[in-house]
Design a protein around this motif. Structure first.
Motif, PDB file in Angstrom:
ATOM      1  N   LEU A 180       0.815  -1.223   0.000  1.00  0.00           N
ATOM      2  CA  LEU A 180       0.000   0.000   0.000  1.00  0.00           C
ATOM      3  C   LEU A 180       0.846   1.270   0.000  1.00  0.00           C
ATOM      4  O   LEU A 180       0.342   2.337  -0.348  1.00  0.00           O
ATOM      5  N   SER A 181       2.094   1.173   0.407  1.00  0.00           N
ATOM      6  CA  SER A 181       2.930   2.367   0.533  1.00  0.00           C
ATOM      7  C   SER A 181       3.101   3.060  -0.816  1.00  0.00           C
ATOM      8  O   SER A 181       3.324   2.424  -1.840  1.00  0.00           O
ATOM      9  N   GLY A 182       2.968   4.378  -0.795  1.00  0.00           N
ATOM     10  CA  GLY A 182       3.159   5.175  -1.989  1.00  0.00           C
ATOM     11  C   GLY A 182       1.967   5.225  -2.932  1.00  0.00           C
ATOM     12  O   GLY A 182       1.984   5.970  -3.912  1.00  0.00           O
ATOM     13  N   GLN A 183       0.923   4.452  -2.635  1.00  0.00           N
ATOM     14  CA  GLN A 183      -0.237   4.429  -3.531  1.00  0.00           C
ATOM     15  C   GLN A 183      -0.935   5.785  -3.530  1.00  0.00           C
ATOM     16  O   GLN A 183      -0.958   6.492  -2.518  1.00  0.00           O
ATOM     17  N   TRP A 184      -1.472   6.154  -4.668  1.00  0.00           N
ATOM     18  CA  TRP A 184      -2.211   7.415  -4.745  1.00  0.00           C
ATOM     19  C   TRP A 184      -3.334   7.431  -3.715  1.00  0.00           C
ATOM     20  O   TRP A 184      -4.109   6.489  -3.616  1.00  0.00           O
ATOM     21  N   ALA A 185      -3.431   8.530  -2.966  1.00  0.00           N
ATOM     22  CA  ALA A 185      -4.473   8.649  -1.949  1.00  0.00           C
ATOM     23  C   ALA A 185      -5.864   8.582  -2.578  1.00  0.00           C
ATOM     24  O   ALA A 185      -6.785   7.978  -2.013  1.00  0.00           O
ATOM     25  N   ASP A 186      -6.018   9.198  -3.737  1.00  0.00           N
ATOM     26  CA  ASP A 186      -7.322   9.193  -4.410  1.00  0.00           C
ATOM     27  C   ASP A 186      -7.764   7.770  -4.738  1.00  0.00           C
ATOM     28  O   ASP A 186      -8.945   7.426  -4.604  1.00  0.00           O
ATOM     29  N   TYR A 187      -6.812   6.956  -5.167  1.00  0.00           N
ATOM     30  CA  TYR A 187      -7.147   5.578  -5.511  1.00  0.00           C
ATOM     31  C   TYR A 187      -7.524   4.783  -4.265  1.00  0.00           C
ATOM     32  O   TYR A 187      -8.527   4.069  -4.253  1.00  0.00           O
ATOM     33  N   SER A 188      -6.722   4.915  -3.211  1.00  0.00           N
ATOM     34  CA  SER A 188      -7.014   4.186  -1.963  1.00  0.00           C
ATOM     35  C   SER A 188      -8.366   4.598  -1.397  1.00  0.00           C
ATOM     36  O   SER A 188      -9.153   3.759  -0.942  1.00  0.00           O
ATOM     37  N   MET A 189      -8.634   5.891  -1.438  1.00  0.00           N
ATOM     38  CA  MET A 189      -9.912   6.412  -0.949  1.00  0.00           C
ATOM     39  C   MET A 189     -11.073   5.812  -1.750  1.00  0.00           C
ATOM     40  O   MET A 189     -12.096   5.385  -1.184  1.00  0.00           O
TER      41      MET A 189
END
Length: 229
Positions: A180-189
């Motif tokens: 999960l590290s570095g993943q786009w916040a928008d995508y995770s959200m």
């Protein structure tokens, strides 16, 4: 007398035909047993995976992934997840889920339709060898909340720490939990939202966790994960 001979011949024909059916059936069964279950993919080939990821295979209707997910799996925006460094087993599972419909996404359903299990294994092997694309948390005001949720969970809501499965630095655990590290916040959200509203149904544990998270909490932990390394 003639009738008896004819009956005898008929019975002989029936016996011979039945013997043929038994033999044929036995031969079919034996060959089926010898063949065993469906052949598993051969050892993944990252070099072939790179070609499929970058250019696809037009003759088979396989479309390249790089146009959306970027060179080496480093996408340019949160509309498409970063894939560089992702664990092979996780990537393969998601591609299978897109193909069988258990993870709903019209675009990815089309992209995965032409992929064989060997293709999936090759692409996943290539991506797993790429350097993780680092990111940064953007919202200083929610860093504390995001860290609290990720590292310690929210006890009063029965939400476990994300780090328990995805590790303290977001590296995940190969074959079990994704990087999960570095993943786009928008995508995770977006994914947390899909788990919560039932759009994404391929992980029961995440569905249960997301159901308890508010929008503010989702956004905070997603932003925090973007800066993990």
């Amino acid at each position: 007398m003639r009738q008896s001979v004819q009956i005898s011949k008929l019975n002989g024909f029936r016996s011979g035909f039945m013997a043929f059916l038994v033999a044929a059936s036995f031969g079919f069964s034996a060959s089926s047993i010898a063949a065993g279950p469906a052949t598993k993919p051969a050892k993944p080939d990252a070099a072939i995976g790179e070609k499929l990821y970058t250019n696809g295979d037009p003759q088979r209707g396989v479309i390249g992934c790089a146009s959306c997910h970027g060179a080496e799996g480093k996408s340019a925006a949160g509309a498409w997840p970063k894939l560089a460094g992702q664990h092979s087993a996780y990537t393969i599972k998601q591609l299978k889920n897109y193909k069988d419909g258990t993870r709903a996404n019209a675009i990815m359903a089309g992209m995965s339709a032409a992929l064989t299990e060997q293709d999936m294994a090759n692409i996943a092997a290539y991506l797993s060898k790429q350097t993780v694309s680092l990111g940064v948390a953007q919202n200083k005001e929610t860093i504390g909340l995001g860290k609290q949720i990720y590292a310690g969970g929210i006890a009063e809501k029965g939400i476990p720490a994300c780090a328990a499965c995805h590790s303290p630095n977001g590296a995940g655990i190969p074959a079990q939990y994704p990087l999960l590290s570095g993943q786009w916040a928008d995508y995770s959200m977006a994914q947390l939202g899909y788990f919560r509203d039932g759009t994404r149904k391929n992980n029961a544990a995440m569905t249960a966790i997301a159901a308890k998270l508010s929008d503010v909490e989702m956004k905070a932990v997603s932003d925090y994960m973007a800066g993990l390394r």
